[in-house]
Write an enzyme that holds these catalytic residues in place. Structure first.
Site, mmCIF file in Angstrom:
data_model
loop_
_atom_site.group_PDB
_atom_site.id
_atom_site.type_symbol
_atom_site.label_atom_id
_atom_site.label_comp_id
_atom_site.label_asym_id
_atom_site.label_seq_id
_atom_site.Cartn_x
_atom_site.Cartn_y
_atom_site.Cartn_z
ATOM 1 N N ASP A 175 0.899 -1.189 0.163
ATOM 2 C CA ASP A 175 -0.066 -0.005 0.039
ATOM 3 C C ASP A 175 0.964 1.328 -0.201
ATOM 4 O O ASP A 175 0.475 2.285 -0.417
ATOM 5 C CB ASP A 175 -0.981 -0.063 1.271
ATOM 6 C CG ASP A 175 -1.992 -0.940 1.329
ATOM 7 O OD1 ASP A 175 -2.386 -1.287 0.097
ATOM 8 O OD2 ASP A 175 -2.826 -0.955 2.185
ATOM 9 N N SER A 222 -15.847 -20.763 -31.429
ATOM 10 C CA SER A 222 -15.963 -21.484 -30.307
ATOM 11 C C SER A 222 -15.310 -22.805 -30.518
ATOM 12 O O SER A 222 -14.693 -22.981 -31.244
ATOM 13 C CB SER A 222 -17.562 -21.544 -29.986
ATOM 14 O OG SER A 222 -18.166 -22.285 -30.970
ATOM 15 N N LEU A 223 -15.856 -23.905 -29.660
ATOM 16 C CA LEU A 223 -15.150 -25.371 -29.639
ATOM 17 C C LEU A 223 -16.327 -26.237 -30.136
ATOM 18 O O LEU A 223 -17.631 -25.745 -29.639
ATOM 19 C CB LEU A 223 -14.492 -25.578 -28.493
ATOM 20 C CG LEU A 223 -13.112 -24.925 -28.085
ATOM 21 C CD1 LEU A 223 -12.915 -25.024 -26.657
ATOM 22 C CD2 LEU A 223 -12.273 -25.226 -29.032
ATOM 23 N N GLU A 268 -6.304 -29.223 -21.562
ATOM 24 C CA GLU A 268 -6.250 -27.988 -20.469
ATOM 25 C C GLU A 268 -7.697 -28.189 -20.119
ATOM 26 O O GLU A 268 -8.677 -28.798 -20.699
ATOM 27 C CB GLU A 268 -6.420 -26.783 -21.378
ATOM 28 C CG GLU A 268 -5.159 -26.403 -22.085
ATOM 29 C CD GLU A 268 -5.009 -25.642 -23.125
ATOM 30 O OE1 GLU A 268 -5.919 -24.557 -23.009
ATOM 31 O OE2 GLU A 268 -4.270 -25.375 -24.080
ATOM 32 N N ASP A 309 -14.744 -22.104 -16.588
ATOM 33 C CA ASP A 309 -15.861 -21.634 -16.886
ATOM 34 C C ASP A 309 -16.121 -20.155 -16.546
ATOM 35 O O ASP A 309 -16.335 -19.804 -15.285
ATOM 36 C CB ASP A 309 -17.120 -22.388 -16.033
ATOM 37 C CG ASP A 309 -18.323 -22.391 -16.550
ATOM 38 O OD1 ASP A 309 -18.572 -21.793 -17.597
ATOM 39 O OD2 ASP A 309 -19.129 -23.009 -15.750
ATOM 40 N N ARG A 338 -15.927 -11.432 -26.254
ATOM 41 C CA ARG A 338 -16.065 -12.308 -27.252
ATOM 42 C C ARG A 338 -17.030 -11.730 -28.410
ATOM 43 O O ARG A 338 -16.865 -11.626 -29.613
ATOM 44 C CB ARG A 338 -16.414 -13.667 -27.083
ATOM 45 C CG ARG A 338 -16.659 -14.548 -28.069
ATOM 46 C CD ARG A 338 -16.670 -15.943 -27.784
ATOM 47 N NE ARG A 338 -16.906 -16.980 -28.788
ATOM 48 C CZ ARG A 338 -18.144 -17.349 -29.371
ATOM 49 N NH1 ARG A 338 -19.223 -16.670 -29.135
ATOM 50 N NH2 ARG A 338 -18.270 -18.138 -30.414
ATOM 51 N N GLU A 395 -9.745 -16.722 -20.407
ATOM 52 C CA GLU A 395 -11.069 -16.722 -19.518
ATOM 53 C C GLU A 395 -10.839 -16.071 -18.148
ATOM 54 O O GLU A 395 -10.180 -16.173 -17.398
ATOM 55 C CB GLU A 395 -11.426 -18.191 -19.373
ATOM 56 C CG GLU A 395 -12.747 -18.429 -19.086
ATOM 57 C CD GLU A 395 -13.479 -18.604 -20.467
ATOM 58 O OE1 GLU A 395 -13.016 -18.431 -21.411
ATOM 59 O OE2 GLU A 395 -14.857 -19.045 -20.253
ATOM 60 N N TYR A 409 -4.927 -19.466 -22.492
ATOM 61 C CA TYR A 409 -5.133 -20.604 -22.990
ATOM 62 C C TYR A 409 -4.884 -20.478 -24.623
ATOM 63 O O TYR A 409 -4.862 -21.622 -25.092
ATOM 64 C CB TYR A 409 -6.563 -21.307 -22.896
ATOM 65 C CG TYR A 409 -7.572 -20.607 -23.288
ATOM 66 C CD1 TYR A 409 -7.851 -20.117 -24.516
ATOM 67 C CD2 TYR A 409 -8.849 -19.999 -22.446
ATOM 68 C CE1 TYR A 409 -9.001 -19.383 -24.758
ATOM 69 C CE2 TYR A 409 -9.812 -19.604 -22.736
ATOM 70 C CZ TYR A 409 -10.016 -19.120 -23.894
ATOM 71 O OH TYR A 409 -11.101 -18.552 -24.604
ATOM 72 N N LYS A 437 -17.312 -31.927 -22.529
ATOM 73 C CA LYS A 437 -17.905 -31.244 -21.175
ATOM 74 C C LYS A 437 -18.466 -32.371 -20.535
ATOM 75 O O LYS A 437 -19.001 -33.331 -20.632
ATOM 76 C CB LYS A 437 -19.084 -30.724 -22.190
ATOM 77 C CG LYS A 437 -18.663 -29.437 -23.167
ATOM 78 C CD LYS A 437 -19.193 -28.196 -22.311
ATOM 79 C CE LYS A 437 -20.345 -27.771 -22.600
ATOM 80 N NZ LYS A 437 -20.658 -26.327 -22.235
ATOM 81 N N CYS A 454 -47.151 -10.958 4.594
ATOM 82 C CA CYS A 454 -46.113 -11.494 5.192
ATOM 83 C C CYS A 454 -46.395 -12.806 6.182
ATOM 84 O O CYS A 454 -47.239 -12.715 6.829
ATOM 85 C CB CYS A 454 -45.480 -10.364 6.224
ATOM 86 S SG CYS A 454 -43.962 -10.895 7.248
ATOM 87 N N CYS A 494 -45.775 -11.186 10.069
ATOM 88 C CA CYS A 494 -46.659 -10.215 10.803
ATOM 89 C C CYS A 494 -47.994 -10.057 10.061
ATOM 90 O O CYS A 494 -48.938 -9.003 10.257
ATOM 91 C CB CYS A 494 -45.801 -9.027 10.800
ATOM 92 S SG CYS A 494 -45.586 -8.072 9.167
ATOM 93 N N CYS A 523 -41.657 -7.025 2.899
ATOM 94 C CA CYS A 523 -42.505 -6.673 3.906
ATOM 95 C C CYS A 523 -42.218 -5.001 4.416
ATOM 96 O O CYS A 523 -41.249 -4.958 4.838
ATOM 97 C CB CYS A 523 -42.552 -7.656 4.982
ATOM 98 S SG CYS A 523 -43.504 -7.171 6.561
ATOM 99 N N CYS A 568 -42.380 -5.942 12.305
ATOM 100 C CA CYS A 568 -42.262 -7.470 12.027
ATOM 101 C C CYS A 568 -41.078 -8.135 12.508
ATOM 102 O O CYS A 568 -39.869 -7.756 12.241
ATOM 103 C CB CYS A 568 -41.948 -7.361 10.374
ATOM 104 S SG CYS A 568 -41.852 -8.956 9.425
HETATM 105 S S1 IVH Z 1 -9.478 -22.605 -26.701
HETATM 106 C C1 IVH Z 1 -10.053 -21.507 -31.091
HETATM 107 N N1 IVH Z 1 -9.206 -23.413 -24.429
HETATM 108 O O1 IVH Z 1 -14.621 -22.091 -24.108
HETATM 109 C C2 IVH Z 1 -10.042 -22.246 -29.669
HETATM 110 N N2 IVH Z 1 -11.058 -22.213 -24.798
HETATM 111 O O2 IVH Z 1 -16.554 -23.117 -26.263
HETATM 112 C C3 IVH Z 1 -10.410 -21.211 -28.925
HETATM 113 N N3 IVH Z 1 -12.595 -21.992 -23.015
HETATM 114 O O3 IVH Z 1 -15.067 -19.321 -25.994
HETATM 115 C C4 IVH Z 1 -11.092 -21.909 -27.433
HETATM 116 N N4 IVH Z 1 -11.171 -22.963 -21.413
HETATM 117 O O4 IVH Z 1 -14.027 -18.879 -23.673
HETATM 118 C C5 IVH Z 1 -10.134 -22.697 -25.272
HETATM 119 N N5 IVH Z 1 -8.634 -24.015 -22.248
HETATM 120 C C6 IVH Z 1 -9.555 -23.407 -22.879
HETATM 121 C C7 IVH Z 1 -10.853 -23.170 -22.596
HETATM 122 C C8 IVH Z 1 -11.544 -22.282 -23.589
HETATM 123 C C9 IVH Z 1 -12.530 -22.097 -21.522
HETATM 124 C C10 IVH Z 1 -14.049 -21.420 -23.357
HETATM 125 C C11 IVH Z 1 -13.669 -20.145 -24.140
HETATM 126 C C12 IVH Z 1 -14.280 -20.304 -25.515
HETATM 127 C C13 IVH Z 1 -15.114 -21.491 -24.993
HETATM 128 C C14 IVH Z 1 -15.373 -22.479 -26.467
#
Ligand code: IVH
Length: 669
Positions: free
Chosen positions: A38, A83-84, A113, A117, A136, A173, A225, A312, A406, A409, A424, A430
């Site tokens: 600090d 996305s994946l 990896e 979430d 995103r 993330e 990642y 998943k 309530c 009361c 309430c 109360c």
């Molecule tokens: S790789 C092109 N690695 O999952 C590849 N994504 O459904 C890009 N996420 O939007 C994603 N952990 O936000 C990757 N170890 C990881 C991840 C990861 C979480 C999320 C990410 C992405 C979503 C895809």
């Protein structure tokens, strides 16, 4: 200080603070105390205030930014954020492996990896400095949330030494660790606010907030990642990711290089079972081809890379029966529905109750009594109902109805436009509201009254001895003794606990009043901005909202609180009883661990000098006094402490505390 000297000092401080940030937030291995940190940050802030031209965007002081962004700028991603492909089945992971092997002509190496979430973020760095952070969005265009992202301490604003490319993008993330999520929700619930549903939504919502100072107050983290750029250092994903750790990024240790699909499956199985021991939530595992050449060969579909797949995990669910819905009234009058369930085992614990939040939630689920319901446990402490088995519902089942009055009361409930909760309005009559306010007032973080627990408070209330918080100060030992199972000693403890609370710091008093939306942090802020309760109680709405951290909702609630004649009466009685209604001279208090302590300093110390210890004592709520007397709480003694002081302390039976012991004392809270 001359400008040149200031420039040098600023550079030095930035470097030092960045190093400490990295050690604390990324490596989890701090080497200095929070107090020392600090002091460094304060020095830097003061220098930058004095020489605004020397303040750069990569400065660690910029992490607590307060520029309010009304609308975020839309930015096009240089590389789309795809996305994946997802699967829940091991078979499909094997199919993925066969497809990939066929296309690249060999069995590739994989990187496994965890699938964190949270909310994805794309960070751009130029010449080692964070340039922008973009969400995103729709994958093509996202919101620029750089000011919010700057507040996340584990994200380097300026990279550490290393051979990084002049320009690159790194993705990861933004998460809210479970511990922080629970604390945040506890605080919200205590202040009569709606808790967040889960850490993911909280993280995603937080990075899109308009006010970075609120973001700064939430313990977000960022796990990286994916490194992208034109000239990446290595030709494998794994080596690149590992290298980014040296630049200062947080890449979790759980990433693993796997040879062959069996190792991948073992990784999945291991983490499916182990995930409950992680400090944050994951919803699966991500499997990526390691070689960047092979990744290029595999390419992308319009939605996702062909070189990666997500496995998943299924959320842990249980099926049970809804027996009835009961309604609870909190100290701020909010009425919360609670599902009472047939006991069932879920993720290792027996569940009997689930939270239903509010009326909208009940309607959304279209809940009926005796329904077969699916329950799930997320990061929440209490599980939630996620669905109903409609085919099991009997024809004459009755829908769950929200109560109109309530349960305690019997006053007619109210619901304000735009708010999700019923409440309430019978604030002063109360019982659960009265008792809740008294319990809050005496709680540890408020007036911290020893000897008084929920049960005794309940008894005192039922016996008609207390009806509001100021009645506590009118209690007499003789009347307490008459209570059921109350001994002489306990009654004495209660009286002395109440007496001691009179010296509680002003910020605690503000918090203890239980003003809706005024939690501990807000109370501290108010105590540092207003000299007394009179100044606070007459503050205008405009003055209140001009304070960073105080939004319209909080300001409105404070104004409302002081408008009530009943509340004003309670405050007057508290003042008459001798409660501290004024801020101390040093409003920069960091904690109250030394509150009420008179401390004598003597000798030479290793970590800080005497002047610094004087400041520390003050900032931790204590008082530094020059000579040892019977009123001294302890003697802080360093090397070659004055023999006369030591002797006097011994004679009077006053504790002598060493430097380390003292610092431990500060860190205890
Ligand atoms: S790789 C092109 N690695 O999952 C590849 N994504 O459904 C890009 N996420 O939007 C994603 N952990 O936000 C990757 N170890 C990881 C991840 C990861 C979480 C999320 C990410 C992405 C979503 C895809």
């Amino acid at each position: 200080m001359k400008e040149r000297a200031a420039k040098e000092r600023i550079e030095k401080l930035k470097e030092e603070i960045n190093e400490h940030n990295h050690r604390y937030y990324v490596l989890n291995d701090p080497v200095i105390s929070d107090f020392r940190y600090d002091i460094l940050l304060k020095e830097l802030t003061q220098l930058e205030d004095k020489y605004p031209d020397l303040s750069t965007p990569d400065s660690p002081t910029r992490r607590v930014g307060s520029d309010i962004t009304k609308e975020f700028k839309q930015v096009k991603h240089r590389y789309p954020m795809l996305s994946l492909a997802n699967t829940y089945s091991e078979e499909e992971i094997k199919d993925f492996h066969h497809r990939v092997s066929r296309l690249v002509g060999r069995e590739p190496e994989y990187v496994c990896e965890l699938k964190y979430d949270g909310a994805s973020i794309s960070l751009s760095y130029r010449d080692g400095v964070l340039e922008s952070a973009v969400t995103r969005g729709d994958g093509e265009v996202g919101d620029e949330v750089t000011n919010n992202i700057r507040t996340i301490r584990s994200i380097p604003l300026k990279l550490r030494q290393g051979d990084y490319p002049g320009e690159f993008i790194i993705r990861g993330e933004i998460i809210l660790p479970l511990d922080g999520f629970r604390k945040l929700n506890e605080e919200l619930e205590k202040n009569g606010e709606q808790p967040f549903a889960n850490p993911r939504n909280t993280a995603a919502g937080t990075i899109k907030m308009q006010d970075p100072s609120i973001v700064a107050g939430r313990p977000l983290d960022c796990l990286l990642y994916y490194l992208l750029g034109e000239d990446l250092p290595f030709d494998t994903h794994y080596e690149n990711l590992k290298l980014t750790r040296k630049w200062g990024f947080k890449v979790p240790a759980e990433i693993k290089l796997c040879q062959g699909i069996e190792e991948v499956i073992a990784y999945i199985n291991y983490w499916e079972a182990e995930r409950k021991n992680l400090p944050y939530e994951i919803d699966g595992v991500v499997i990526k081809v390691n070689s960047i050449d092979e990744q290029k060969k595999l390419g992308f579909t319009s939605k996702s890379p062909r070189w990666a797949i997500a496995y998943k995990f299924k959320a842990e669910q249980a099926v049970t029966k809804l027996l009835k819905v009961t309604f609870q009234v909190g100290r701020t009058g909010t009425v919360t529905p609670v599902a009472n369930l047939e006991p069932v085992l879920l993720a290792g614990t027996t569940v009997k109750r689930a939270s239903l939040h509010n009326e909208a939630q009940i309607e959304l689920l279209n809940l009926h009594i005796n329904d077969t319901v699916y329950i799930e446990k997320g990061g929440e402490i209490i599980p939630k109902i996620v669905g109903v088995e409609l085919k099991d519902r009997s024809k004459n089942a009755s829908p769950v109805e929200f109560i109109s009055h309530c349960p305690e009361c019997h006053s007619a409930l109210r619901k304000l436009p735009g708010e999700a909760n019923h409440y309430c309005p019978n604030i002063y009559k109360c019982s659960p509201q009265i008792k809740g306010r008294i319990e809050h007032f005496i709680s540890r973080k408020a007036m911290d009254i020893d000897g008084l627990g929920g049960e005794t408070t309940d008894l005192l209330f039922r016996e008609g001895l207390i009806n509001n918080v100021s009645d506590l100060y009118k209690l007499k030992k003789e009347s307490i003794i008459k209570l059921e199972r109350m001994g002489d000693k306990s009654a004495e403890n209660i009286i002395s606990g109440i007496e001691n609370s009179k010296s509680a710091a002003f910020n605690r008093v503000i918090y203890a009043l239980g003003i809706r939306y005024v939690g501990e942090t807000v109370a501290r802020t108010l105590a540092s901005r207003f000299k007394s309760i009179d100044e606070l109680s007459t503050a205008s709405f405009d003055r209140l909202v001009s304070i960073p951290e105080i939004g319209e909702k909080i300001a409105g609630s404070i104004i409302n609180y002081f408008k009530s004649p009943n509340n004003r009466q309670v405050i007057e009685s508290l003042r008459e009883a001798g409660i501290n209604m004024k801020a101390g001279s040093d409003t920069d208090t960091v904690s109250n661990v030394l509150e009420g302590k008179s401390i004598v300093i003597s000798g030479v110390f290793e970590k800080y000098n005497r002047e610094e210890y004087k400041e520390i004592i003050q900032r931790y709520g204590g008082k530094n006094v020059s000579s040892v007397s019977s009123n001294t709480s302890f003697l802080l003694a360093g090397e070659s402490a004055g023999p006369s002081k030591l002797q006097k302390a011994e004679k009077l039976g006053i504790e002598v505390v060493g430097e380390k012991e003292f610092l431990d004392m500060l860190n205890k809270e």
